[in-house]
Design a protein around this motif. Structure first.
Motif, PDB file in Angstrom:
ATOM      1  N   ARG A  34       0.828  -1.491   0.009  1.00 41.72           N
ATOM      2  CA  ARG A  34      -0.002   0.153   0.084  1.00 41.72           C
ATOM      3  C   ARG A  34       0.943   1.349   0.084  1.00 41.72           C
ATOM      4  NH1 ARG A  34      -5.248   1.663   1.360  1.00 41.72           N
ATOM      5  NH2 ARG A  34      -5.784  -0.561   1.908  1.00 41.72           N
ATOM      6  N   ASP A  35       2.096   1.451   0.890  1.00 43.55           N
ATOM      7  CA  ASP A  35       2.825   2.358   0.884  1.00 43.55           C
ATOM      8  C   ASP A  35       3.858   2.502  -0.078  1.00 43.55           C
ATOM      9  OD1 ASP A  35       4.263   4.772   1.607  1.00 43.55           O
ATOM     10  OD2 ASP A  35       4.514   4.166   3.775  1.00 43.55           O
ATOM     11  N   ILE A  36       3.638   3.292  -1.290  1.00 40.37           N
ATOM     12  CA  ILE A  36       4.684   3.353  -2.106  1.00 40.37           C
ATOM     13  C   ILE A  36       6.054   3.949  -1.464  1.00 40.37           C
ATOM     14  CG2 ILE A  36       2.745   3.839  -3.703  1.00 40.37           C
ATOM     15  CD1 ILE A  36       4.051   6.663  -4.125  1.00 40.37           C
ATOM     16  N   ASN A  37       6.219   4.354  -0.566  1.00 35.37           N
ATOM     17  CA  ASN A  37       7.559   4.538   0.243  1.00 35.37           C
ATOM     18  C   ASN A  37       8.406   3.610   0.344  1.00 35.37           C
ATOM     19  OD1 ASN A  37       7.100   7.416  -0.005  1.00 35.37           O
ATOM     20  ND2 ASN A  37       6.215   7.558   2.094  1.00 35.37           N
ATOM     21  N   ASP A  38       7.688   2.287   0.644  1.00 34.34           N
ATOM     22  CA  ASP A  38       8.385   0.903   0.702  1.00 34.34           C
ATOM     23  C   ASP A  38       8.773   0.374  -0.358  1.00 34.34           C
ATOM     24  OD1 ASP A  38       7.848   1.223   3.501  1.00 34.34           O
ATOM     25  OD2 ASP A  38       5.820   0.204   3.651  1.00 34.34           O
ATOM     26  N   TRP A  39       8.290   0.698  -1.514  1.00 33.62           N
ATOM     27  CA  TRP A  39       8.617   0.158  -3.033  1.00 33.62           C
ATOM     28  C   TRP A  39      10.239   0.256  -3.303  1.00 33.62           C
ATOM     29  CZ3 TRP A  39       4.432   0.364  -7.175  1.00 33.62           C
ATOM     30  CH2 TRP A  39       3.250  -0.174  -6.566  1.00 33.62           C
ATOM     31  N   SER A  40      10.705  -0.612  -4.006  1.00 33.23           N
ATOM     32  CA  SER A  40      12.219  -0.055  -4.397  1.00 33.23           C
ATOM     33  C   SER A  40      12.035   1.037  -5.441  1.00 33.23           C
ATOM     34  CB  SER A  40      12.761  -1.501  -5.300  1.00 33.23           C
ATOM     35  OG  SER A  40      12.160  -1.569  -6.427  1.00 33.23           O
ATOM     36  N   GLU A  41      13.277   1.650  -5.610  1.00 36.94           N
ATOM     37  CA  GLU A  41      13.407   3.007  -6.434  1.00 36.94           C
ATOM     38  C   GLU A  41      13.091   2.436  -7.724  1.00 36.94           C
ATOM     39  OE1 GLU A  41      14.176   7.006  -7.129  1.00 36.94           O
ATOM     40  OE2 GLU A  41      13.873   5.656  -5.071  1.00 36.94           O
ATOM     41  N   ARG A  42      13.512   1.285  -8.107  1.00 37.55           N
ATOM     42  CA  ARG A  42      13.571   0.818  -9.700  1.00 37.55           C
ATOM     43  C   ARG A  42      11.954   0.398 -10.028  1.00 37.55           C
ATOM     44  NH1 ARG A  42      17.013  -4.519 -10.936  1.00 37.55           N
ATOM     45  NH2 ARG A  42      15.796  -5.081  -9.100  1.00 37.55           N
ATOM     46  N   MET A  43      11.190   0.003  -8.958  1.00 35.16           N
ATOM     47  CA  MET A  43      10.050  -0.135  -9.229  1.00 35.16           C
ATOM     48  C   MET A  43       8.868   1.112  -9.218  1.00 35.16           C
ATOM     49  SD  MET A  43       7.427  -2.497  -7.265  1.00 35.16           S
ATOM     50  CE  MET A  43       5.501  -2.582  -7.350  1.00 35.16           C
ATOM     51  N   ARG A  44       9.222   2.169  -8.203  1.00 36.45           N
ATOM     52  CA  ARG A  44       8.516   3.235  -8.136  1.00 36.45           C
ATOM     53  C   ARG A  44       8.748   4.473  -9.142  1.00 36.45           C
ATOM     54  NH1 ARG A  44      10.053   4.057  -2.861  1.00 36.45           N
ATOM     55  NH2 ARG A  44      11.851   5.600  -3.417  1.00 36.45           N
ATOM     56  N   THR A  45       9.925   4.673  -9.613  1.00 35.53           N
ATOM     57  CA  THR A  45      10.499   5.698 -10.466  1.00 35.53           C
ATOM     58  C   THR A  45       9.640   5.855 -12.098  1.00 35.53           C
ATOM     59  OG1 THR A  45      12.620   5.889  -9.408  1.00 35.53           O
ATOM     60  CG2 THR A  45      12.231   6.660 -11.705  1.00 35.53           C
ATOM     61  N   PRO A  46       9.625   4.747 -12.556  1.00 35.95           N
ATOM     62  CA  PRO A  46       8.815   4.679 -13.739  1.00 35.95           C
ATOM     63  C   PRO A  46       7.341   5.135 -13.599  1.00 35.95           C
ATOM     64  CG  PRO A  46       9.363   2.428 -13.101  1.00 35.95           C
ATOM     65  CD  PRO A  46      10.395   3.163 -12.389  1.00 35.95           C
ATOM     66  N   MET A  47       6.528   4.699 -12.580  1.00 36.01           N
ATOM     67  CA  MET A  47       5.251   4.939 -12.411  1.00 36.01           C
ATOM     68  C   MET A  47       5.109   6.498 -11.785  1.00 36.01           C
ATOM     69  SD  MET A  47       4.344   1.971 -13.014  1.00 36.01           S
ATOM     70  CE  MET A  47       2.249   1.987 -12.433  1.00 36.01           C
ATOM     71  N   ILE A  48       6.025   7.143 -11.294  1.00 38.54           N
ATOM     72  CA  ILE A  48       6.128   8.535 -10.894  1.00 38.54           C
ATOM     73  C   ILE A  48       6.375   9.205 -12.143  1.00 38.54           C
ATOM     74  CG2 ILE A  48       7.178  10.288  -9.492  1.00 38.54           C
ATOM     75  CD1 ILE A  48       7.769   8.320  -6.991  1.00 38.54           C
ATOM     76  N   ASN A  49       7.224   8.772 -12.976  1.00 31.80           N
ATOM     77  CA  ASN A  49       7.635   9.195 -14.287  1.00 31.80           C
ATOM     78  C   ASN A  49       6.187   9.427 -15.127  1.00 31.80           C
ATOM     79  OD1 ASN A  49      10.120   9.910 -13.431  1.00 31.80           O
ATOM     80  ND2 ASN A  49      10.835   8.167 -14.725  1.00 31.80           N
ATOM     81  N   MET A  50       5.490   8.414 -14.968  1.00 28.45           N
ATOM     82  CA  MET A  50       4.222   8.216 -15.834  1.00 28.45           C
ATOM     83  C   MET A  50       2.963   9.198 -15.112  1.00 28.45           C
ATOM     84  SD  MET A  50       2.147   7.289 -18.214  1.00 28.45           S
ATOM     85  CE  MET A  50       2.884   5.737 -18.916  1.00 28.45           C
ATOM     86  N   TYR A  51       2.914   9.302 -13.999  1.00 27.55           N
ATOM     87  CA  TYR A  51       1.858   9.808 -13.292  1.00 27.55           C
ATOM     88  C   TYR A  51       1.917  10.954 -12.432  1.00 27.55           C
ATOM     89  CZ  TYR A  51      -0.682   5.299 -14.718  1.00 27.55           C
ATOM     90  OH  TYR A  51      -1.005   4.360 -15.294  1.00 27.55           O
TER      91      TYR A  51
END
Length: 292
Positions: free
Chosen positions: A180-197
């Motif tokens: 649920r908390d995206i702060n717990d996600w790895s950078e590799r997983m989180r970054t492309p989604m932040i780039n998109m949204y």
């Protein structure tokens, strides 16, 4: 149930009858890609929403590629759009409403939201003039594919799905809550989604997804489409990464036991994103199945 085992860097099971921090580090998406010159972008109004999709290839076998949660053609299917045989296949990769470039509207998750995705996707293909096509569905897109195949069987040629499920169990809810908390996600997983949204949209939409899929457990006894599997008539290939931290083995086992004539490939070393990690092998597997 007759069972046959084969070796294909995996175990093949034929059925004639018929998602925590450590987990997140194992779940990857590709970074946003630069579009190849032969991949075109389009919009089509479907059920009151402008749906974005990408198209490539000129083959007479049309494939609809369905992405995972918050996924899009750009984040989820780069190796397939560039690697599958575009002389044999025409590839349509869509962004479901509220995902990718199919915005506005913002994504929401009403009761049984997978039903809406399935009807949007089927209507997209009908509007584009494709009366017969095959489905490639990953994760949430696999669920959408199951619903399309069950409810629009006359339009289906074949189906390949991986990382999908027809029901939600209590164990699944625990896995979803751990993400649920995206702060717990790895950078590799989180970054492309932040780039998109952007971070705010990504955060609120992912939390809403967790709530939305959890309602299948709390309000529908976990059932997404279990009762409809019997209505699937098209040849179906189910691929499962046996190191998938998000989809336990009982999900593909249930699918192969309840979709008549389906085939299950258990891939011992693969995880949830097997079509990205093992793109060449996955693409060959898909092409071989679709060409049979």
């Amino acid at each position: 149930m007759a069972t046959v085992c084969l070796v294909y860097r995996a175990i093949v099971v034929n059925n004639s009858l018929g998602r925590c921090g450590s987990l997140l580090r194992n779940f990857q998406r590709t970074t946003l890609r630069t579009l190849s010159s032969d991949v075109s972008q389009h919009y089509q109004e479907v059920n009151g929403v402008n749906i974005h999709y990408e198209k490539t290839g000129q083959g007479n076998h049309t494939l609809l590629l369905l992405p995972g949660a918050l996924g899009s053609s750009q984040t989820d299917f780069s190796p397939q759009l560039s690697g599958l045989n575009r002389d044999k296949f025409t590839l349509i990769a869509w962004d479901p409403r509220g995902y990718g470039k199919s915005r506005p509207p913002d994504r929401d998750f009403p009761k049984k939201f997978f039903d809406r995705d399935a009807e949007d996707a089927a209507q997209l293909m009908k509007t584009l003039g494709y009366s017969k096509y095959s489905l490639l569905g990953w994760s949430d897109g696999g669920i959408t594919a199951l619903l399309i195949a069950a409810r629009h069987s006359s339009a289906l040629r074949k189906m390949v799905l991986w990382g999908g499920n027809s029901f939600v169990a209590e164990e699944d809810i625990k896995l979803y809550e751990a993400t649920r908390d995206i702060n717990d996600w790895s950078e590799r997983m989180r970054t492309p989604m932040i780039n998109m949204y952007g971070e705010e949209y990504f955060r609120k939409t992912w939390e809403a997804w967790v709530d939305g899929i959890s309602r299948y457990w709390t309000e529908f006894e976990g059932d997404i489409c279990k009762a409809e599997l019997k209505n699937i008539k098209c040849p179906t290939l189910i691929v499962h990464g046996q190191k998938d931290p998000l989809v336990p083995q009982y999900h593909p086992d249930h699918l192969v036991a309840n979709i008549k004539g389906s085939k299950l490939i258990n891939w011992p070393d693969a995880k949830h994103n097997l079509h990205l990690r093992y793109a060449d092998e996955f693409n060959k597997l898909v092409e071989d199945f679709l060409s049979q």
